[in-house]
Design a protein around this motif. Structure first.
Motif, PDB file in Angstrom:
ATOM      1  N   ARG A   1       0.834  -1.363   0.098  1.00 31.04           N
ATOM      2  CA  ARG A   1       0.367  -0.476   0.476  1.00 31.04           C
ATOM      3  C   ARG A   1       1.262   1.240  -0.160  1.00 31.04           C
ATOM      4  O   ARG A   1       1.245   1.552   1.068  1.00 31.04           O
ATOM      5  CB  ARG A   1      -1.088   0.180   1.560  1.00 31.04           C
ATOM      6  N   ASN A   2       1.450   1.877  -1.105  1.00 31.77           N
ATOM      7  CA  ASN A   2       2.428   2.700  -1.324  1.00 31.77           C
ATOM      8  C   ASN A   2       1.124   4.018  -1.488  1.00 31.77           C
ATOM      9  O   ASN A   2       2.189   5.273  -1.933  1.00 31.77           O
ATOM     10  CB  ASN A   2       3.132   2.450  -1.964  1.00 31.77           C
ATOM     11  N   HIS A   3       0.617   4.609  -1.600  1.00 31.75           N
ATOM     12  CA  HIS A   3      -0.308   5.805  -1.990  1.00 31.75           C
ATOM     13  C   HIS A   3      -0.510   6.008  -0.974  1.00 31.75           C
ATOM     14  O   HIS A   3      -0.641   5.402  -0.012  1.00 31.75           O
ATOM     15  CB  HIS A   3      -1.735   5.068  -2.777  1.00 31.75           C
ATOM     16  N   ASP A   4      -1.285   7.956  -0.598  1.00 32.11           N
ATOM     17  CA  ASP A   4      -1.740   8.668   0.107  1.00 32.11           C
ATOM     18  C   ASP A   4      -2.249   8.554   0.945  1.00 32.11           C
ATOM     19  O   ASP A   4      -3.192   7.791  -0.083  1.00 32.11           O
ATOM     20  CB  ASP A   4      -0.833   9.559  -0.088  1.00 32.11           C
ATOM     21  N   LEU A   5      -2.891   8.459   2.052  1.00 31.97           N
ATOM     22  CA  LEU A   5      -4.002   9.137   2.579  1.00 31.97           C
ATOM     23  C   LEU A   5      -5.264  10.049   1.562  1.00 31.97           C
ATOM     24  O   LEU A   5      -5.867   9.095   1.214  1.00 31.97           O
ATOM     25  CB  LEU A   5      -3.600   9.231   3.534  1.00 31.97           C
ATOM     26  N   VAL A   6      -4.673  10.902   1.161  1.00 33.51           N
ATOM     27  CA  VAL A   6      -5.525  11.234   0.261  1.00 33.51           C
ATOM     28  C   VAL A   6      -6.193  10.418  -1.566  1.00 33.51           C
ATOM     29  O   VAL A   6      -7.144  10.356  -1.672  1.00 33.51           O
ATOM     30  CB  VAL A   6      -5.109  13.170  -1.029  1.00 33.51           C
ATOM     31  N   THR A   7      -5.541   9.873  -1.311  1.00 32.11           N
ATOM     32  CA  THR A   7      -5.901   9.295  -2.778  1.00 32.11           C
ATOM     33  C   THR A   7      -6.301   7.539  -2.032  1.00 32.11           C
ATOM     34  O   THR A   7      -7.278   7.073  -2.670  1.00 32.11           O
ATOM     35  CB  THR A   7      -4.479   7.936  -3.292  1.00 32.11           C
ATOM     36  N   ALA A   8      -6.189   6.992  -0.852  1.00 36.52           N
ATOM     37  CA  ALA A   8      -6.827   6.171  -0.349  1.00 36.52           C
ATOM     38  C   ALA A   8      -8.607   7.291   0.054  1.00 36.52           C
ATOM     39  O   ALA A   8      -9.590   6.130  -0.002  1.00 36.52           O
ATOM     40  CB  ALA A   8      -5.979   6.019   0.915  1.00 36.52           C
ATOM     41  N   VAL A   9      -8.612   8.008   0.271  1.00 34.90           N
ATOM     42  CA  VAL A   9     -10.367   8.794   0.300  1.00 34.90           C
ATOM     43  C   VAL A   9     -10.715   8.612  -0.608  1.00 34.90           C
ATOM     44  O   VAL A   9     -11.347   9.264  -0.992  1.00 34.90           O
ATOM     45  CB  VAL A   9      -9.576   9.707   1.622  1.00 34.90           C
ATOM     46  N   LYS A  10      -9.832   9.220  -1.985  1.00 30.85           N
ATOM     47  CA  LYS A  10     -10.823   8.940  -3.173  1.00 30.85           C
ATOM     48  C   LYS A  10     -11.322   7.467  -3.869  1.00 30.85           C
ATOM     49  O   LYS A  10     -12.421   7.476  -3.674  1.00 30.85           O
ATOM     50  CB  LYS A  10      -9.765   9.429  -3.752  1.00 30.85           C
ATOM     51  N   GLU A  11     -10.700   6.714  -3.313  1.00 26.68           N
ATOM     52  CA  GLU A  11     -10.990   5.208  -3.658  1.00 26.68           C
ATOM     53  C   GLU A  11     -12.075   5.658  -2.678  1.00 26.68           C
ATOM     54  O   GLU A  11     -12.948   4.462  -2.759  1.00 26.68           O
ATOM     55  CB  GLU A  11     -10.312   4.368  -2.977  1.00 26.68           C
ATOM     56  N   TYR A  12     -11.793   5.859  -1.215  1.00 26.49           N
ATOM     57  CA  TYR A  12     -13.134   5.276  -0.191  1.00 26.49           C
ATOM     58  C   TYR A  12     -14.541   5.973  -0.826  1.00 26.49           C
ATOM     59  O   TYR A  12     -15.488   5.657  -0.964  1.00 26.49           O
ATOM     60  CB  TYR A  12     -13.077   5.589   0.740  1.00 26.49           C
ATOM     61  N   GLU A  13     -13.988   7.021  -1.143  1.00 22.54           N
ATOM     62  CA  GLU A  13     -15.689   7.696  -1.834  1.00 22.54           C
ATOM     63  C   GLU A  13     -16.381   7.006  -3.252  1.00 22.54           C
ATOM     64  O   GLU A  13     -17.259   7.163  -3.058  1.00 22.54           O
ATOM     65  CB  GLU A  13     -15.195   9.577  -2.084  1.00 22.54           C
ATOM     66  N   SER A  14     -15.538   6.771  -4.011  1.00 20.42           N
ATOM     67  CA  SER A  14     -15.644   6.130  -4.740  1.00 20.42           C
ATOM     68  C   SER A  14     -16.510   4.735  -4.423  1.00 20.42           C
ATOM     69  O   SER A  14     -16.723   4.214  -5.562  1.00 20.42           O
ATOM     70  CB  SER A  14     -14.423   5.820  -6.040  1.00 20.42           C
ATOM     71  N   LEU A  15     -16.219   4.170  -3.959  1.00 21.63           N
ATOM     72  CA  LEU A  15     -16.891   2.745  -3.409  1.00 21.63           C
ATOM     73  C   LEU A  15     -18.478   3.206  -2.619  1.00 21.63           C
ATOM     74  O   LEU A  15     -18.913   2.412  -3.281  1.00 21.63           O
ATOM     75  CB  LEU A  15     -15.880   2.299  -2.178  1.00 21.63           C
ATOM     76  N   ARG A  16     -18.093   4.195  -1.495  1.00 18.56           N
ATOM     77  CA  ARG A  16     -19.664   4.464  -1.485  1.00 18.56           C
ATOM     78  C   ARG A  16     -20.058   4.676  -2.266  1.00 18.56           C
ATOM     79  O   ARG A  16     -21.606   4.978  -2.408  1.00 18.56           O
ATOM     80  CB  ARG A  16     -19.275   5.545  -0.208  1.00 18.56           C
TER      81      ARG A  16
END
Length: 182
Positions: free
Chosen positions: A134-149
């Motif tokens: 998991r080498n991506h930053d938190l900003v990228t992780a949050v974008k992925e979360y929003e996409s999944l939501r």
């Protein structure tokens, strides 16, 4: 008969820890396809990695998820998935894959149904960390979360955000929620 239950959400939000707790309580769990794939790809120095070739990574994750589903057929009780088919389909839809392939991935999600409730780990900066897989930053992780939501409801699922509480309390929350809403 078994119930197939997805734990999804933000990378680094505590999904794997929650699944480990559920496993220790005797439940069947299926590890995240993505982390398995990343580990294999890094070991082979290959490129089907989300930060290099998201479409190739997502295709592999879809195949792995279908294999995981096949292995769970005939099991009794609840089976908890760390991400899986729908997360992989969402990744493919976010990639440069052809539109026809994106539609096929969504059709697979319609064919393979899970419990209507999907438990989502929200972004949790205090526990977020990167590692080799998991080498991506938190900003990228949050974008992925929003996409999944946004993606899960389009397929008829009800996302339920997990509270930021201890791992044991999260497991209790999931199990209590499932008993009350079945």
């Amino acid at each position: 008969m078994n119930r197939l239950i997805i734990i999804s959400g933000c990378s680094g939000g505590g999904k794997s820890s929650l699944l480990l707790e559920l496993s220790q309580r005797g439940y069947t769990i299926v590890e995240e396809p993505g982390r398995r794939i990343v580990s294999q790809e890094l070991a082979r120095q290959s490129t089907a990695l989300p930060w290099i070739d998201l479409a190739a990574f997502a295709r592999r994750a879809i195949r792995q998820s279908l294999e995981d589903l096949s292995r769970t057929k005939g099991l009794d009780g609840d089976v908890f998935f760390d991400r899986g088919l729908i997360d992989a389909a969402n990744a493919l839809c976010q990639s440069s894959a052809p539109d026809a392939e994106k539609r096929e991935a969504q059709e697979l999600c319609s064919l393979h149904r899970f419990h209507r409730t999907v438990f989502m780990t929200p972004p949790w900066p205090e526990i977020y960390h990167t590692d080799a897989e998991r080498n991506h930053d938190l900003v990228t992780a949050v974008k992925e979360y929003e996409s999944l939501r946004g993606f899960y409801p389009k397929l008829g699922y009800e996302p339920v955000a997990l509270p930021r509480i201890s791992i044991a309390q999260r497991a209790d929350f999931v199990l209590t929620y499932l008993r009350a809403n079945c």
